[in-house]
Design an enzyme around this catalytic site. Structure first.
Site, PDB file in Angstrom:
ATOM      1  N   SER A 508       1.818  -6.526  -0.512  1.00  0.00           N
ATOM      2  CA  SER A 508       1.309  -5.502  -0.568  1.00  0.00           C
ATOM      3  C   SER A 508       2.832  -4.575   0.354  1.00  0.00           C
ATOM      4  CB  SER A 508       0.177  -5.167   0.039  1.00  0.00           C
ATOM      5  OG  SER A 508      -0.440  -3.135  -0.312  1.00  0.00           O
ATOM      6  N   HIS A 622      -6.060  -7.294  -5.866  1.00  0.00           N
ATOM      7  CA  HIS A 622      -5.645  -7.274  -4.778  1.00  0.00           C
ATOM      8  C   HIS A 622      -5.914  -7.593  -3.438  1.00  0.00           C
ATOM      9  CE1 HIS A 622      -2.061  -4.754  -3.241  1.00  0.00           C
ATOM     10  NE2 HIS A 622      -2.500  -4.392  -1.919  1.00  0.00           N
TER      11      HIS A 622
END
Length: 648
Positions: A508, A622
């Protein structure tokens, strides 16, 4: 004899979550999630609810559903437990109730859309819950087109948001049907019920607030027919707790309203009137210590103590996350141990059930008594710990001498170092999260392979105050990159081999930083970038949060501030990359869409200056590294370790 830890030993971990206490403080409950091998198909997570006797510490398995039992909540009279249960793979969770003195659990809902959230009403022992009822989105199965009219139409972990609203229901257990109380166009994120039966829900008040990720605190009458907003302006509200007398409200929200870089603070206001008051100043009340061994719900709702005179909260300070008592005048007394991370808690009658972990122990359920004595209640990971030799943690070390921006880091020291004494630098996500005293299975796997793992908190990290967190605003890849390099330099200088190779990885924001650093430095022997960001210009329109995150964090929009965003984009510097780079990305990632990885990969392959490979994970988002399908999590860990080993 202890085994060397391997990626596949993830299957031996248990994930303890959602600590709960009965109203009399005598019983505790928690969800224990394990990974179950299947006769056919991939391994699956299986959740059960364990019940604990607080006085004796005795434990027993209360539920053993075929798929997943979660969200245990004791009835106000402490005789029953309500929970959510998924009975068949692919179906939605329904609300169940079980008698604690024996008997079979019974379903109290049968909504095709399932139940999202629920709470007990202490005024009459009924249940209130949220559901979309009979509304089931069959668009994907039918192949019909989706018409989009809102800026926020998708969300990481959900996908495309439902096109229908949510209904609040009440269910009396002696009746055969639920009663609808109120409708919400946008799904609430929390339900709280006070002693009188008044309802408190957190939900957006308009499409503009929904698009801006802002929420309002609503107070509803017991019947749901009267609704009142309690905040003057909608905010990024976390959790809500009502004082025992119903007069005051405590809630979590940014300490500087509308500033997402500010710490999450504990606020208090009168329910009927008065302005909110911040109690925690520049301290962080969100337990954002990173870790990858958590699965399920981790509630951190401020708890009223001493008949409403003080609050108990979980404060995150310099990588430590632990309990603190907060008086209404703002004075704070810390009660947690220094070397652990508390990830969730619930308090009743002076007792506190909480989940705590350390860098060398996964999370377990603990009980803190009123006199300060603590007892470990669960031992879900006892066999795992006995069967593996884990790396020891050291630190924190100070990588920067700047008194206004102290950059700290920790290391995991391998039981058997590699011959080349290699280090791996880990960069956390966020950027407004932090590393510290959490348990990270990935770090332990790399340490077991002989790597010294280095993880720290560059500027931009949380738990060090607002100035530290906001200092790299509109300057991604500036002082934050300097701090990561300072951590790497300091760790190498104090290593037993100052010439040892260094590898780099992160996900991320950590993936952004990995992309950035390989375009600005040749210090790293190899790197692995995960769920990363390469181009802020396209991120603006493709990420579920891009249209507001880019403005708040990077300082501009593509059509007005193209050069500002381009200057902070790693792909601008891709021609300088020579470090061997592995790109790992999930195909269903809505937070950092896979197009970010594809752009970087295509550019690197065209330039042909760096060895580059990409691994795409289907069906994952994610959260692959933390809650993805277990066999895919193992494959990811193997890929990272193998890439580093290919580049000694």
């Amino acid at each position: 004899m202890a085994q060397r830890l391997e990626s596949s030993h993830l299957y031996e971990l248990a994930f303890v979550s959602d600590p709960q206490l009965s109203s009399d403080g005598r019983k505790a409950a928690a969800v224990v999630t394990s990974i179950a091998e299947q006769p056919e198909g991939p391994p699956q997570y299986r959740g059960r609810i364990d019940l604990f006797d607080v006085k004796t510490g005795d434990a027993r398995r209360l539920t053993n559903g075929p798929v997943a039992d979660t969200s245990p909540r004791f009835s106000p009279d402490a005789r029953q437990l309500a929970y959510l249960s998924v009975r068949e793979v692919g179906t939605k969770p329904q609300l169940f109730v079980i008698e604690l003195d024996g008997g079979e659990a019974r379903a109290v809902t049968e909504h095709p859309a399932g139940v999202d959230l629920f709470a007990w009403d202490p005024s009459d022992q009924s249940l209130v819950y949220l559901s979309r009822g009979d509304a089931v989105d069959a668009r994907e199965k039918s192949g019909q087109p989706l018409t989009v009219t809102r800026a926020r139409y998708k969300q990481e972990g959900i996908g495309f948001l439902p096109g229908t609203g949510t209904t609040l229901y009440r269910r009396h257990l002696d009746r055969d049907a639920s009663e609808p109380l109120a409708d919400f166009e946008y799904a609430p994120s929390e339900i709280t019920v006070d002693a009188s039966g008044a309802l408190y829900l957190i939900a957006p008040s308009s499409s503009d607030d929904h698009d801006a990720w802002r929420q309002q605190i609503w107070r509803l009458s017991k019947t749901g027919n009267r609704r009142r907003a309690l905040l003057e302006e909608p905010e990024s509200v976390g959790s809500v707790a009502v004082s025992p007398d119903g007069a005051n409200l405590a809630y979590l929200a940014p300490s500087i309203p509308q500033d997402s870089t500010s710490p999450m603070g504990v606020w208090v206001k009168r329910v009927r009137r008065g302005r909110p008051m911040l109690l925690t100043g520049d301290l962080e009340a969100a337990p954002a210590v990173s870790g990858d061994a958590r699965y399920g719900r981790y509630p951190n709702v401020p708890a009223w103590q001493n008949d409403g005179g003080t609050l108990l909260a979980n404060l995150n300070v310099e990588g430590r996350s632990g309990l603190a008592s907060i008086a209404l005048d703002g004075s704070i007394t810390f009660v947690h141990r220094a070397s652990q991370a508390v990830t969730a808690f619930q308090a009743v009658k002076g007792r506190v059930a909480f989940i705590a972990e350390t860098p060398t122990t996964p999370g377990e359920l603990w009980l803190r008594f009123k006199n300060g004595r603590e007892r470990q209640l669960s031992s879900a990971n006892e066999t795992f710990l006995e069967g593996h030799e884990l790396a020891t943690a050291a630190g924190p070390f100070l990588a920067s001498g700047d008194e206004h921006a102290p950059v700290r880091y920790w290391t995991l020291n391998p039981p058997e170092p590699r011959k080349d004494r290699a280090l791996v630098i880990q960069v956390h996500g966020g950027p407004h999260t932090n590393y510290g005293y959490g348990f990270t299975f990935e770090f332990q796997v790399l340490a077991a392979a002989g790597y010294r793992v280095v993880y720290g908190n560059p500027r931009g990290s949380s738990s060090f105050g607002h100035q530290f967190s906001a200092s790299m605003h509109a300057g991604y890849g500036s002082i934050d990159a300097d701090d990561v390099m300072a951590i790497a330099d300091h760790a190498l200088e104090h290593h037993d081999d100052p010439q040892a190779p260094i590898h780099l990885t992160g996900g991320s924001y950590g993936g952004f930083m990995t992309n950035w650093l390989v375009g600005h430095s040749r210090r790293f022997r190899s790197a692995v970038t995960q769920r990363s960001i390469s181009n802020w210009l396209s991120f603006y329109g493709t990420s579920d949060i891009g249209y507001h995150f880019t403005v708040e964090q990077l300082g501009g929009r593509p059509w007005d501030d193209m050069e500002l965003l381009w200057h902070q984009s790693p792909i601008r510097y891709v021609a300088e990359v020579t470090t061997p780079l592995l790109i790992i990305h999930s195909e269903q990632d809505h937070r950092c869409p896979i197009e970010q990885a594809e752009q970087f990969y295509s550019a690197l392959k065209t330039l042909d200056r760096a060895e580059t490979e990409m691994i795409r994970f289907p069906g994952e988002g994610h959260e692959l590294s933390r809650s993805g399908r277990p066999d895919r999590r193992v494959a990811r860990l193997d890929a990272i370790r193998t890439w580093f080993e290919r580049h000694p």
